[in-house]
Design a protein around this motif. Structure first.
Motif, PDB file in Angstrom:
ATOM      1  N   GLN A 162       0.834  -1.196   0.000  1.00  0.00           N
ATOM      2  CA  GLN A 162       0.000   0.000   0.000  1.00  0.00           C
ATOM      3  C   GLN A 162       0.873   1.252   0.000  1.00  0.00           C
ATOM      4  O   GLN A 162       0.577   2.235  -0.674  1.00  0.00           O
ATOM      5  CB  GLN A 162      -0.918  -0.003   1.228  1.00  0.00           C
ATOM      6  N   ARG A 163       1.953   1.200   0.741  1.00  0.00           N
ATOM      7  CA  ARG A 163       2.836   2.363   0.833  1.00  0.00           C
ATOM      8  C   ARG A 163       3.545   2.643  -0.488  1.00  0.00           C
ATOM      9  O   ARG A 163       3.721   3.806  -0.874  1.00  0.00           O
ATOM     10  CB  ARG A 163       3.876   2.124   1.925  1.00  0.00           C
ATOM     11  N   ALA A 164       3.974   1.590  -1.174  1.00  0.00           N
ATOM     12  CA  ALA A 164       4.731   1.748  -2.421  1.00  0.00           C
ATOM     13  C   ALA A 164       4.443   0.548  -3.320  1.00  0.00           C
ATOM     14  O   ALA A 164       4.935  -0.549  -3.054  1.00  0.00           O
ATOM     15  CB  ALA A 164       6.230   1.848  -2.136  1.00  0.00           C
ATOM     16  N   PRO A 165       3.631   0.705  -4.361  1.00  0.00           N
ATOM     17  CA  PRO A 165       3.231  -0.428  -5.202  1.00  0.00           C
ATOM     18  C   PRO A 165       4.404  -1.026  -5.976  1.00  0.00           C
ATOM     19  O   PRO A 165       5.392  -0.339  -6.257  1.00  0.00           O
ATOM     20  CB  PRO A 165       2.212   0.186  -6.166  1.00  0.00           C
ATOM     21  N   LYS A 166       4.269  -2.316  -6.291  1.00  0.00           N
ATOM     22  CA  LYS A 166       5.291  -3.024  -7.066  1.00  0.00           C
ATOM     23  C   LYS A 166       4.771  -3.198  -8.491  1.00  0.00           C
ATOM     24  O   LYS A 166       4.083  -4.163  -8.818  1.00  0.00           O
ATOM     25  CB  LYS A 166       5.587  -4.389  -6.434  1.00  0.00           C
ATOM     26  N   VAL A 167       5.074  -2.246  -9.346  1.00  0.00           N
ATOM     27  CA  VAL A 167       4.615  -2.282 -10.737  1.00  0.00           C
ATOM     28  C   VAL A 167       5.388  -3.359 -11.494  1.00  0.00           C
ATOM     29  O   VAL A 167       6.615  -3.437 -11.379  1.00  0.00           O
ATOM     30  CB  VAL A 167       4.822  -0.912 -11.408  1.00  0.00           C
ATOM     31  N   PRO A 168       4.711  -4.201 -12.277  1.00  0.00           N
ATOM     32  CA  PRO A 168       5.428  -5.214 -13.068  1.00  0.00           C
ATOM     33  C   PRO A 168       6.045  -4.588 -14.325  1.00  0.00           C
ATOM     34  O   PRO A 168       5.536  -4.739 -15.439  1.00  0.00           O
ATOM     35  CB  PRO A 168       4.326  -6.220 -13.414  1.00  0.00           C
ATOM     36  N   TYR A 169       7.136  -3.870 -14.129  1.00  0.00           N
ATOM     37  CA  TYR A 169       7.758  -3.156 -15.244  1.00  0.00           C
ATOM     38  C   TYR A 169       8.149  -4.119 -16.367  1.00  0.00           C
ATOM     39  O   TYR A 169       8.706  -5.187 -16.121  1.00  0.00           O
ATOM     40  CB  TYR A 169       8.986  -2.386 -14.761  1.00  0.00           C
ATOM     41  N   GLY A 170       7.832  -3.705 -17.569  1.00  0.00           N
ATOM     42  CA  GLY A 170       8.103  -4.518 -18.753  1.00  0.00           C
ATOM     43  C   GLY A 170       6.920  -5.348 -19.185  1.00  0.00           C
ATOM     44  O   GLY A 170       6.860  -5.780 -20.341  1.00  0.00           O
ATOM     45  N   ALA A 171       5.947  -5.578 -18.283  1.00  0.00           N
ATOM     46  CA  ALA A 171       4.804  -6.431 -18.624  1.00  0.00           C
ATOM     47  C   ALA A 171       3.930  -5.804 -19.702  1.00  0.00           C
ATOM     48  O   ALA A 171       3.379  -6.499 -20.560  1.00  0.00           O
ATOM     49  CB  ALA A 171       3.975  -6.723 -17.377  1.00  0.00           C
ATOM     50  N   GLY A 172       3.805  -4.477 -19.676  1.00  0.00           N
ATOM     51  CA  GLY A 172       2.986  -3.810 -20.688  1.00  0.00           C
ATOM     52  C   GLY A 172       3.571  -3.954 -22.078  1.00  0.00           C
ATOM     53  O   GLY A 172       2.855  -4.234 -23.045  1.00  0.00           O
ATOM     54  N   ARG A 173       4.869  -3.776 -22.180  1.00  0.00           N
ATOM     55  CA  ARG A 173       5.523  -3.928 -23.487  1.00  0.00           C
ATOM     56  C   ARG A 173       5.513  -5.389 -23.920  1.00  0.00           C
ATOM     57  O   ARG A 173       5.394  -5.702 -25.112  1.00  0.00           O
ATOM     58  CB  ARG A 173       6.947  -3.376 -23.409  1.00  0.00           C
ATOM     59  N   GLN A 174       5.623  -6.301 -22.955  1.00  0.00           N
ATOM     60  CA  GLN A 174       5.524  -7.734 -23.262  1.00  0.00           C
ATOM     61  C   GLN A 174       4.148  -8.048 -23.841  1.00  0.00           C
ATOM     62  O   GLN A 174       4.027  -8.787 -24.829  1.00  0.00           O
ATOM     63  CB  GLN A 174       5.757  -8.548 -21.998  1.00  0.00           C
ATOM     64  N   ALA A 175       3.103  -7.489 -23.234  1.00  0.00           N
ATOM     65  CA  ALA A 175       1.746  -7.717 -23.720  1.00  0.00           C
ATOM     66  C   ALA A 175       1.554  -7.137 -25.125  1.00  0.00           C
ATOM     67  O   ALA A 175       0.916  -7.749 -25.982  1.00  0.00           O
ATOM     68  CB  ALA A 175       0.734  -7.105 -22.752  1.00  0.00           C
ATOM     69  N   ALA A 176       2.123  -5.941 -25.345  1.00  0.00           N
ATOM     70  CA  ALA A 176       2.020  -5.327 -26.667  1.00  0.00           C
ATOM     71  C   ALA A 176       2.707  -6.184 -27.721  1.00  0.00           C
ATOM     72  O   ALA A 176       2.179  -6.389 -28.818  1.00  0.00           O
ATOM     73  CB  ALA A 176       2.622  -3.926 -26.638  1.00  0.00           C
ATOM     74  N   ASP A 177       3.874  -6.720 -27.388  1.00  0.00           N
ATOM     75  CA  ASP A 177       4.599  -7.586 -28.318  1.00  0.00           C
ATOM     76  C   ASP A 177       3.794  -8.849 -28.635  1.00  0.00           C
ATOM     77  O   ASP A 177       3.903  -9.405 -29.740  1.00  0.00           O
ATOM     78  CB  ASP A 177       5.953  -7.992 -27.724  1.00  0.00           C
ATOM     79  N   ALA A 178       2.989  -9.300 -27.651  1.00  0.00           N
ATOM     80  CA  ALA A 178       2.195 -10.517 -27.838  1.00  0.00           C
ATOM     81  C   ALA A 178       0.876 -10.255 -28.561  1.00  0.00           C
ATOM     82  O   ALA A 178       0.117 -11.186 -28.825  1.00  0.00           O
ATOM     83  CB  ALA A 178       1.921 -11.170 -26.482  1.00  0.00           C
ATOM     84  N   GLY A 179       0.606  -8.975 -28.834  1.00  0.00           N
ATOM     85  CA  GLY A 179      -0.613  -8.654 -29.579  1.00  0.00           C
ATOM     86  C   GLY A 179      -1.818  -8.366 -28.718  1.00  0.00           C
ATOM     87  O   GLY A 179      -2.961  -8.612 -29.129  1.00  0.00           O
ATOM     88  N   ALA A 180      -1.618  -7.849 -27.496  1.00  0.00           N
ATOM     89  CA  ALA A 180      -2.744  -7.508 -26.634  1.00  0.00           C
ATOM     90  C   ALA A 180      -3.743  -6.643 -27.388  1.00  0.00           C
ATOM     91  O   ALA A 180      -3.362  -5.705 -28.097  1.00  0.00           O
ATOM     92  CB  ALA A 180      -2.257  -6.784 -25.384  1.00  0.00           C
TER      93      ALA A 180
END
Length: 324
Positions: free
Chosen positions: A196-214
């Motif tokens: 809650q104090r500091a979220p753990k964003v899954p960095y790179g997951a968005g670009r991974q999804a884009a590469d997979a054709g999200a």
């Protein structure tokens, strides 16, 4: 010789321009940034279309100093913005921060805040290139991040189609469980409270999804049901989630047990984890993403909506400002 910043106890003692120098000292700028802090504007190059996102964090609304360290708040301020760029399948390039600060705020608070900002910026791969500062009664933070699409189009909320698979990457329910614990005066389980104090964003997951054709994507900031609801509305589809597919983390279960609450409620209605939620054509869900449901056709009886096991969820669906 003792510097003015080490002598000053508050930012009022230090003054505006020495404080700016303290904040921007020894910044590392990537080759894409040709002009950083110090001029009227920053200058940088981007590849593809520009993505721009901004978020405000207000003391007493988004954080409390009694709960969060200055570094935690710095991490959170950057993370919530970088998650938006991730959700468009983009790459962050540059960031500006505007601060409203009380004059009696200790200089050490600002130093620790900037430690969190710099650490999160390094994790997310973004450069701090400027900002603004003003006096304020309470701490107010506004962060703007500029990203790039690297030659491809951004992933929108409006691309989901019937038959697509719904999947997530990142934590769900942790921050909401941590908030519930903090509101009752608890400081454990530590993993949930820290989320809650500091979220753990899954960095790179968005670009991974884009590469997979999200086909559509969003970050879970206000709650999974609420945010998937934006995809359903923008795409003109229904989304049906399968509760049996959710793995509820032990810290979330622990908070739910202590508060006699349904742990699935934290997962479905809790925000601020900033996980990625996306839709994919069958067979294209990338590794590391968890399938949680399916996109369905709307009809005369079922409009754009998010269902859980074929039914409308009766609990909280997420956070909204100005809710009575």
């Amino acid at each position: 010789m003792t510097s003015r910043s080490t002598q000053a106890e508050t930012i009022g003692d230090l003054g505006e321009f020495p404080l700016i120098s303290l904040i921007t000292r020894n910044l590392t700028l990537p080759p894409a940034v040709s002009v950083g802090p110090g001029d009227d504007c920053a200058a940088y190059l981007i590849n593809g279309s520009a993505l721009t996102t901004t978020d405000m964090l207000i003391e007493g609304v988004h954080f409390r100093r009694s709960w969060s360290s200055p570094a935690d708040i710095g991490h959170k301020s950057v993370a919530v913005n970088l998650a938006d760029v991730e959700a468009m399948g983009g790459t962050p390039v540059a960031m500006v921060i505007s601060l409203g600060l009380p004059a009696d705020l200790p200089v050490t608070w600002v130093k620790e805040f900037m430690t969190g900002v710099r650490e999160e910026a390094e994790l997310g791969g973004v450069a701090l290139v400027g900002g603004d500062m003003t006096g304020a009664r309470d701490i107010s933070i506004s962060v703007t991040v500029i990203g790039e699409t690297a030659g491809r189009g951004p992933i929108l909320r409006s691309g989901a189609r019937p038959g697509d698979i719904v999947a997530v990457c990142g934590r769900l329910g942790w921050a909401a469980a941590g908030l519930a614990a903090l509101l009752r005066g608890f400081r454990s389980p530590r993993a949930a409270v820290d989320s809650q104090r500091a979220p753990k964003v899954p960095y790179g997951a968005g670009r991974q999804a884009a590469d997979a054709g999200a086909t559509a994507m969003i970050d879970v900031s206000d709650g999974l049901l609420a945010d998937l609801g934006h995809i359903a509305e923008a795409s003109g589809v229904a989304i049906d989630l399968d509760s049996a597919r959710f793995t509820i983390a032990e810290p979330v279960q622990a908070v739910a047990a202590a508060l006699n609450a349904d742990p699935l409620g934290f997962v479905l209605g809790g925000g601020e984890d900033h996980a990625m939620a996306a839709t994919f054509e069958p067979g294209k869900v990338p590794e590391g993403w968890d399938v949680i449901g399916q996109v369905r056709q709307i009809n005369d009886e079922v409009g754009p909506i998010v269902l859980v096991d074929g039914q409308e969820w009766e609990g909280e669906k997420g956070w909204t400002h100005f809710h009575p």
